[in-house]
Enzyme design. Structure first.
Site, PDB file in Angstrom:
ATOM      1  N   TYR A  66      35.593   4.763 -10.399  1.00 39.42           N
ATOM      2  CA  TYR A  66      35.010   3.509 -10.525  1.00 39.42           C
ATOM      3  C   TYR A  66      35.888   2.566 -11.171  1.00 39.42           C
ATOM      4  O   TYR A  66      36.750   3.104 -11.716  1.00 39.42           O
ATOM      5  CB  TYR A  66      33.422   3.625 -11.263  1.00 39.42           C
ATOM      6  CG  TYR A  66      32.611   2.375 -11.030  1.00 39.42           C
ATOM      7  CD1 TYR A  66      32.191   2.403  -9.711  1.00 39.42           C
ATOM      8  CD2 TYR A  66      32.188   1.749 -12.244  1.00 39.42           C
ATOM      9  CE1 TYR A  66      31.237   1.145  -9.936  1.00 39.42           C
ATOM     10  CE2 TYR A  66      31.504   0.791 -12.169  1.00 39.42           C
ATOM     11  CZ  TYR A  66      31.040   0.527 -10.955  1.00 39.42           C
ATOM     12  OH  TYR A  66      30.128  -0.942 -10.643  1.00 39.42           O
ATOM     13  N   ASN A 115      20.285   1.233   5.514  1.00 38.24           N
ATOM     14  CA  ASN A 115      19.528   1.913   4.970  1.00 38.24           C
ATOM     15  C   ASN A 115      19.520   2.398   3.424  1.00 38.24           C
ATOM     16  O   ASN A 115      18.851   3.263   3.073  1.00 38.24           O
ATOM     17  CB  ASN A 115      19.142   3.186   5.808  1.00 38.24           C
ATOM     18  CG  ASN A 115      20.387   3.797   6.129  1.00 38.24           C
ATOM     19  OD1 ASN A 115      21.655   3.321   6.180  1.00 38.24           O
ATOM     20  ND2 ASN A 115      20.455   5.200   6.177  1.00 38.24           N
TER      21      ASN A 115
END
Lengths: 330, 330
Positions: free
Chosen positions: B55, B153
């Site tokens: 990250y 989704n």
């Protein structure tokens, strides 16, 4: 008058195989037309992509190659004002300039200063305008700022170095082989580096860690990512070419965490949206700079129209240092 | 009070191997603090990337996982106004929410409407805000306009469909497997397609050739290019994730000839630049919509803190339909 043009009737993967010299008789001029003897016309990467079909805008076939150049007026039709036989003119963009002669709408011919070098002026329309607009349209650079580019030894690359210097910007220039470094330094590149995996470390060292907010890519593939990694947070990368034939690769990390923007530049698109006034302003500046010798490109070789196939093949060779020009009989 | 937190002391490639439940005693509260019993906290892809080190912003070690959630106030320190024991609150962003209890600065706790579903509200801070901002920050969409996304989704994907509908936009939704189509249709996706090479033809058919000016990519690799090919000239593609682990691939043709812009979105960056007023406005709207049941995400499974390793492993499984939540003992 017996003349010659470099024509293609179909497109194909080997561009020198589809184009050939075709003799033609110059037609009688209609009112408003001019017959021009072409002095010089360059072979740009976009011209080659039109032969292969890889360009974003393709003329109907059969077509004459070449999209810019310089000529001398040989004959004028009725009702033409402001031009004289013998005058040197810039040819209209996209007019099929690889020919000994062409007929043009006289209103689209731009007179050039006498004494200017016709071979240099022949390259005015496409590459210097591309370099100039990429320096001004995307990031608001100030004197002292850094800009970075790859393929720095290309036509656009050389003009970009010269224009950046004139505006007070500093350039990091990337080339693909050691042999191209000296020529880019000669043109005034502040930093010249050979592409490689540790590029961003070497750039940081060379610039003392100064932010590079604009990066200009004409390669694609992993070269795009290597350039992207050198840019400051919030920087912009502009792609204008596809030298590698590979799509641009940029890490999601660059987009998400480094707030990178990637754009494209296409001169043909700029022509569609720019006002006449903007076009005149840009080309006025560039013409003056070029006529004074302040904007110059290296010329690798010149070929007569008769030898167009050799010329197109030479334009695709990897190790040349400078443009290939098609020249008239003059 | 005996409590439990999901802590990691180092980062590593297998995230469920670095995190484990660690018991701790809740400390005595300083003035201005609150002790909160966590009701629910989701596992977002960004949380997993913090465990692996992938990250863009990493907390110092040791750290407690989880960056958003909902809790109930158990105890208040001195000098706290406007909060009461028993009240349901939104936890501060990035506060290590995978725990049974945490101590927070009371001023950073946002009271939530009683009766709202705590598991739904636990997902408010990250995904709905990301979806909402990507719909508004890049392209000025009007009712009737089309927007396209992949990983439809996902958590962000589902919110994006709902928010787009509320604003009158139509959505083209791309998923990676046939089994995910029905759930996306259920959430209100106008068009739902399985990714593949001829995607742009199928999109054109489904939209009747209407221009799609905004594309949202969380995959990278060739999926980025397939999405880019569906966008209108001058369109914008926004990447916010790296599901494939591969860098984004976009053809130079898309940039140069189709005038594509590629950007990135990172919520953490938005927080750095948005004013308090902008933040309040965004979260005020989202809180109301969510409390009314107008913004909902599917929940695949819930795990207590004690089973954090299973939970993190489940969050990375490919075929789940809905979020994994860590839930308190309550």
């Amino acid at each position: 008058m017996q003349a010659l043009k470099a024509q293609y009737e179909q497109r194909g993967p080997v561009p020198q195989d589809v184009i050939k010299p075709v003799p033609f008789d110059t037609p009688a001029l209609a009112p408003g037309q001019a017959l021009v003897a072409v002095l010089a016309a360059p072979i740009n990467p976009s011209d080659v992509l039109m032969l292969t079909g890889g360009y974003g805008m393709l003329p109907p076939l059969p077509a004459v190659g070449g999209s810019e150049g310089v000529g001398r007026i040989v004959e004028l039709g009725a009702d033409v004002a402001g031009l004289a036989v013998g005058q040197m003119v810039l040819l209209p963009a996209g007019s099929g300039t690889w020919a000994t002669h062409l007929v043009a709408d006289a209103r689209r011919l731009v007179p050039l200063p006498e004494g200017a070098d016709p071979q240099q002026m022949a390259m005015l329309t496409v590459n210097p305008a591309t370099a100039s607009l990429m320096l001004s349209e995307f990031v608001d650079l100030k004197p002292g700022d850094w800009v970075m580019q790859n393929v720095a030894n290309s036509g656009v690359g050389g003009y970009l170095i010269q224009l950046a210097r004139q505006r007070g910007f500093r350039t990091v220039n990337v080339v693909r082989r050691e042999g191209a470094v000296a020529a880019v330094q000669d043109q005034g590149g502040d930093v010249v580096l050979v592409d490689g995996d540790d590029l961003h470390h070497r750039v940081k060292q060379a610039t003392g860690g100064a932010p590079v907010r604009l990066g200009i890519d004409a390669v694609g593939g992993m070269a795009t990512e290597r350039l992207a990694r050198c840019l400051a947070e919030g920087g912009t990368l502009v792609n204008y070419g596809l030298m590698s034939g590979e799509p641009c690769v940029v890490s999601a990390q660059s987009f998400v965490f480094n707030d990178l923007t990637v754009r494209g530049f296409w001169l043909a698109k700029w022509f569609r949206v720019a006002t006449r006034e903007q076009q005149r302003a840009l080309y006025g500046q560039l013409t003056q700079a070029m006529a004074r010798g302040q904007l110059k490109a290296r010329i690798h070789a010149t070929y007569p129209v008769q030898r167009i196939q050799e010329a197109v093949a030479a334009a695709q060779a990897g190790e040349r240092d400078g443009k290939i020009l098609v020249v008239g009989q003059g």
